[in-house]
Design a protein around this motif. Structure first.
Motif, PDB file in Angstrom:
ATOM      1  N   MET B  59      47.397  55.198  35.875  1.00  0.00           N
ATOM      2  CA  MET B  59      45.940  55.397  35.454  1.00  0.00           C
ATOM      3  C   MET B  59      45.457  54.351  34.503  1.00  0.00           C
ATOM      4  N   GLU B  61      46.746  51.575  33.737  1.00  0.00           N
ATOM      5  CA  GLU B  61      46.653  50.166  34.408  1.00  0.00           C
ATOM      6  C   GLU B  61      45.519  49.936  35.097  1.00  0.00           C
ATOM      7  N   ILE B  62      44.951  51.186  35.855  1.00  0.00           N
ATOM      8  CA  ILE B  62      43.833  50.889  36.563  1.00  0.00           C
ATOM      9  C   ILE B  62      42.732  50.446  35.395  1.00  0.00           C
ATOM     10  N   ILE B  66      39.960  47.278  35.147  1.00  0.00           N
ATOM     11  CA  ILE B  66      38.605  47.560  35.046  1.00  0.00           C
ATOM     12  C   ILE B  66      38.014  46.962  33.783  1.00  0.00           C
ATOM     13  N   ASN B 272      32.901  54.326  34.983  1.00  0.00           N
ATOM     14  CA  ASN B 272      34.217  54.646  35.289  1.00  0.00           C
ATOM     15  C   ASN B 272      35.202  54.560  34.204  1.00  0.00           C
ATOM     16  N   TYR B 274      34.659  54.302  30.859  1.00  0.00           N
ATOM     17  CA  TYR B 274      34.494  55.452  29.711  1.00  0.00           C
ATOM     18  C   TYR B 274      34.897  56.942  29.954  1.00  0.00           C
ATOM     19  N   MET B 275      34.658  57.347  31.255  1.00  0.00           N
ATOM     20  CA  MET B 275      34.877  58.808  31.463  1.00  0.00           C
ATOM     21  C   MET B 275      36.360  59.015  31.632  1.00  0.00           C
ATOM     22  N   ILE B 276      37.206  58.446  32.290  1.00  0.00           N
ATOM     23  CA  ILE B 276      38.554  58.415  32.445  1.00  0.00           C
ATOM     24  C   ILE B 276      39.642  57.314  32.121  1.00  0.00           C
ATOM     25  N   PHE B 277      39.256  56.372  32.844  1.00  0.00           N
ATOM     26  CA  PHE B 277      40.425  55.171  32.901  1.00  0.00           C
ATOM     27  C   PHE B 277      40.601  54.774  31.330  1.00  0.00           C
TER      28      PHE B 277
END
Lengths: 399, 399
Positions: B59, B61-62, B66, B272, B274-277
């Protein structure tokens, strides 16, 4: 495994899901169906470009939680109070008639099973998949007809939402029985305790969020903490109460649904969902779908499943609407408006595969139900409304 | 492993990262630093609430892709052309002076190594971390002072962006040498081929996107396909050219940066991220940071690293600015404006850990550099601008 290898799979999934999703929409089918077809195509069954992996499975799981959280967020408790008893009665019929008929369908095909046996719960699960209404397609059709805000439209929408809530409660109870050795009393107790916990926890959290939301509207913190709560409640549900994680995610959404910022939260979730997690979830259903396990038996069952699935909603919701005082044609509209299924049916089915209460071969049946019901509903609603407006014109001419 | 277990980790990471991120911002430190501290706290070093796992690593790494994609998207090629040679010269100094001084620093601490040896590249990597400027904090400080759009402000911003581009090229070449047995000529050839491939591929994709973007502005498809392209180029870079995946992600961003919709794409990526990755990436740096490996040697090195890191930019960029005709104080402002470091330094360091060119113990040095440079830069800029405006007032009084 080298970490960069997953980027290839993600890129293929995202592009294929988008292209086929758009294609499906052009054909008036739900986008979700296109994304699943994309998954079948790129998966091992056909092109073999993407293999299912633990990582994709885990990403899909996050996608499911976000979808359920968003579904919960769309519950408007205050509106539900307004529409009142009629919508509640229709929703109950919309849950229990399909649940019973779906169970019976399984018995007809595969023989009856004693109450409480493993086979019995497999039958119940078939019914369970049929309970959740997906109102998106109906809403779009009603919008197009300009009938979204008439009594029939608002009743359908309220009933569909209550339907989700009751459906999730029934799912929670049924999944509680996944371990047949478990005490029935204990399962019911834990499920009950979980809902009590949610009430207390939800009330406190809701109050805190409300105070915070008043001071800081539209700050990023609200959706971020909301998402964390969704994950936490999913975890707590499974870990401490033996309740399905999707129930936790859904309830987290319901708790925050009355906030002024709820649509803001929902929008932020939506972006996360449509960019990565959603496509991965829907495509992974296709990727996991083993076409080779498909046979005449499954096809016949699927056809019956689709017919029972749609019929149960029309008959159940329609009849109760009629009893509640709606006119014959309006009752029929309500029944037909409730018959579309969407992602929640898939999510419930997935949960069934995971806990071993459903054979993965039946995912084909669920996909067929979603596609056929989504295509037929708008057509039928159009016919029903057009006939009515013709009648109205005649009536107006007479008066 | 049961899939729901990861939700607990995600919930804790998201909440802790947000709280400490906000706390850091209150203390005028970068939010990223707070998120890393959150990771250290919840990780095995302190509370042990969250363990590092393959899933979190993937995660993260994704998240990195981004972030690099967004950094690429913020490159404005047309603006770069305008600011021209001066910014380019300053940027070159901002890359090569820190690169050389960082390498020398390693030699001073650990002894010199022959050209091309494994140890030599370890030294170069220390220099490499120092190359990337993070202009976010500087931009905020200049905004506050109302000096963002004067010559000094625009020069800093352009130089910082060019700096990223040159930095990534140098990184790409250095990482190409990760396998010391590999032929140097071949590495350079493959790197060159990759950039040629990007030029051709980028031109075609850019044209296609431009046509599409004209017809369908602000549709979800543009960021979705953009993200897929980012993943694909990351994969292709590593798989076929032996080039760092972050280079691919960054270039994907640069390719799309001239689109009218580039800021729209960037906004969607941001959500995307700031929420999770994003939180998962920064917190995972903290989670992996083993405090027990920290010792006096590392501390001393880190302090020297911070001083050299900041000094190299001030001296390098400042001197070249002076040569380019800026006044003494303005040159100093440019040098100081360029000295902040941010997530790109971390990402470069991470890549170093992965390919074995950097010892994970040095992550502490990088974190210290980010925190200290981010806190000092706005203070120094304020002092420099205030003195100048006092001088200006005096000058006005005289005339």
């Amino acid at each position: 495994m080298e970490k960069y290898l997953v980027f290839k799979s993600l890129a293929i999934i995202i592009v294929a899901a988008k292209i086929f999703g758009l294609g499906a929409r052009k054909l008036k089918a739900p986008q979700v169906a296109g994304e699943i077809v994309a998954g079948i195509l790129i998966g091992p069954s056909v092109l073999g470009l993407v293999q299912y992996s633990d990582f994709l499975g885990q990403m899909a799981e996050i996608g499911v939680m976000i979808l359920m959280f968003t579904a919960g967020l769309e519950t408007r408790i205050s509106e539900l109070k307004k529409t009142g008893v009629k919508a509640l009665a229709i929703a109950c019929a919309g849950v229990f008639i399909p649940l019973i008929l779906g169970t019976l369908l399984y018995f007809v095909f595969y023989g009856t099973a004693p109450w409480g046996s493993e086979e019995f719960f497999k039958a119940v699960f078939i019914g369970l998949i049929l309970t959740a209404t997906s109102v998106g397609i109906t809403v779009e059709a009603l919008k197009e007809l300009g009938k979204l805000s008439d009594t029939v439209g608002t009743t359908i929408m309220s009933a569909a939402i209550i339907d989700d809530v009751i459906g999730i409660i029934v799912l929670t109870i049924v999944i509680g029985f996944k371990d047949p050795s478990q005490n029935i009393g204990k399962t019911l107790l834990m499920t009950g305790l979980f809902f009590v916990f949610c009430l207390v926890f939800g009330y406190i959290v809701y109050r805190l969020f409300k105070i915070y939301d008043k001071k800081h509207r539209h700050t990023r913190r609200i959706p971020i903490i909301g998402l964390a709560m969704c994950f936490m409640l999913s975890y707590v549900a499974e870990r401490y109460f033996g309740v399905a994680d999707i129930t936790g995610a859904f309830i987290a959404g319901v708790i925050l649904s009355s906030l002024k910022d709820s649509s803001y939260i929902s929008r932020k979730m939506d972006i996360n969902s449509y960019m990565i997690f959603g496509p991965v979830f829907f495509a992974s259903i296709g990727i996991q779908n083993d076409l080779s396990s498909f046979n005449m038996g499954i096809l016949l069952f699927s056809l019956a499943f689709v017919i029972v699935g749609m019929g149960a909603k029309v008959v159940g919701c329609g009849a109760v609407a009629r009893i509640c005082g709606f006119k014959g044609r309006d009752s029929l509209k309500i029944g037909c408006g409730m018959m579309t299924r969407g992602e929640v049916a898939l999510i419930v089915a997935q949960r069934g595969f995971t806990v071993g209460m459903l054979d993965p071969a039946y995912s084909t049946s669920v996909i067929m139900l979603i596609i056929i019901s989504s295509i037929l509903t708008p057509i039928i609603l159009k016919v029903l409304y057009n006939e009515k407006s013709t009648n109205n014109e005649v009536a107006e001419n007479v008066t």
